[in-house]
Design a protein around this motif. Structure first.
Motif, PDB file in Angstrom:
ATOM      1  N   SER A  12       0.718  -1.310   0.151  1.00 13.77           N
ATOM      2  CA  SER A  12       0.072   0.010   0.063  1.00 13.77           C
ATOM      3  C   SER A  12       0.850   1.142   0.191  1.00 13.77           C
ATOM      4  CB  SER A  12      -0.764  -0.068   1.155  1.00 13.77           C
ATOM      5  OG  SER A  12      -0.188   0.258   2.224  1.00 13.77           O
ATOM      6  N   SER A  13       0.288   2.219  -0.557  1.00 11.80           N
ATOM      7  CA  SER A  13       0.904   3.698  -0.613  1.00 11.80           C
ATOM      8  C   SER A  13       1.316   3.962   0.987  1.00 11.80           C
ATOM      9  CB  SER A  13       0.225   4.583  -1.184  1.00 11.80           C
ATOM     10  OG  SER A  13       0.191   4.315  -2.668  1.00 11.80           O
ATOM     11  N   ALA A  14       0.533   4.158   1.818  1.00 16.05           N
ATOM     12  CA  ALA A  14       0.626   4.472   3.184  1.00 16.05           C
ATOM     13  C   ALA A  14       1.825   3.601   3.676  1.00 16.05           C
ATOM     14  CB  ALA A  14      -0.572   3.797   4.224  1.00 16.05           C
ATOM     15  N   SER A  15       2.125   2.163   3.527  1.00 16.13           N
ATOM     16  CA  SER A  15       2.992   1.390   3.752  1.00 16.13           C
ATOM     17  C   SER A  15       4.557   1.819   3.286  1.00 16.13           C
ATOM     18  CB  SER A  15       2.800  -0.065   3.527  1.00 16.13           C
ATOM     19  OG  SER A  15       3.944  -0.933   3.864  1.00 16.13           O
ATOM     20  N   VAL A  16       4.317   2.027   2.148  1.00  9.16           N
ATOM     21  CA  VAL A  16       5.591   2.533   1.465  1.00  9.16           C
ATOM     22  C   VAL A  16       5.992   4.122   2.045  1.00  9.16           C
ATOM     23  CG1 VAL A  16       6.573   3.519  -0.676  1.00  9.16           C
ATOM     24  CG2 VAL A  16       5.169   1.330  -0.882  1.00  9.16           C
ATOM     25  N   ARG A  17       5.186   4.985   2.159  1.00 11.39           N
ATOM     26  CA  ARG A  17       5.299   6.297   2.753  1.00 11.39           C
ATOM     27  C   ARG A  17       6.096   6.087   3.971  1.00 11.39           C
ATOM     28  NH1 ARG A  17       1.795  11.500   2.914  1.00 11.39           N
ATOM     29  NH2 ARG A  17       3.054  12.646   4.587  1.00 11.39           N
ATOM     30  N   GLU A  18       5.513   5.226   4.832  1.00 12.76           N
ATOM     31  CA  GLU A  18       6.105   4.870   6.384  1.00 12.76           C
ATOM     32  C   GLU A  18       7.332   4.375   6.057  1.00 12.76           C
ATOM     33  OE1 GLU A  18       4.841   2.042   9.748  1.00 12.76           O
ATOM     34  OE2 GLU A  18       3.126   3.129   9.034  1.00 12.76           O
TER      35      GLU A  18
END
Length: 168
Positions: free
Chosen positions: A67-73
């Motif tokens: 997920s984009s959120a996981s990559v961002r984190e």
């Protein structure tokens, strides 16, 4: 000093879409690559070939990636790690700082020396390879390993291809 990020793309030749041949090996691609200067390519950190997707993969896409959120984190953690380590992100490290942080083993130094000679990479490209390897390590929250060096080197394909195109 201006800081910016350049993202560029090249269109594939018609030969690349016909399949059966590596894009970089096609005669049209070799002719096109000869127009690019080695010093220009030397300044680009990542050279990534994105092959066309087969239509069935596009139509029947079921699998979701990270997920984009996981990559961002993960990216935010890597950037924080970089700033804690030297006060700046990897892109701004000097060659001396970079080599001290990476602290390659004698075996990895020998591996890199062989890779530099084989790929005909410059000192600038060497430091860019180290910066990318360090960033890959930061994304994995680990020290730089041979796997990171190898992955980073794999992103320099166009330079090797250009040197082959010029010599032919």
């Amino acid at each position: 000093m201006s800081l910016f990020q350049l993202v560029a793309a090249m269109n594939a030749s018609n030969e690349a879409y016909n399949g059966g041949q590596d894009y970089y090996q096609s005669s049209a691609s070799q002719k096109y690559l000869k127009k690019l200067s080695a010093p220009f390519l030397d300044r680009i950190d990542l050279h990534v070939e994105v092959p066309p997707l087969p239509s069935d993969v596009l139509v029947n896409a079921q699998e979701e990636g990270e997920s984009s959120a996981s990559v961002r984190e993960r990216v935010e953690r890597a950037v924080a790690r970089q700033r804690v380590r030297q006060g700046v992100q990897n892109a701004l490290l000097s060659g001396r700082q970079l080599e001290a942080i990476c602290a390659l083993s004698d075996d990895d130094k020998q591996f890199m020396q062989h890779a530099l000679e084989k790929l005909k990479l410059s000192a600038r490209a060497y430091h860019r390879v180290l910066k990318v390897a360090l960033t890959l390590a930061d994304l994995n929250d680990s020290p730089v390993t041979r796997a990171h060096l190898m992955e980073s080197l794999s992103y320099r394909k166009m330079e090797k291809t250009l040197s082959m195109a010029i010599s032919s």
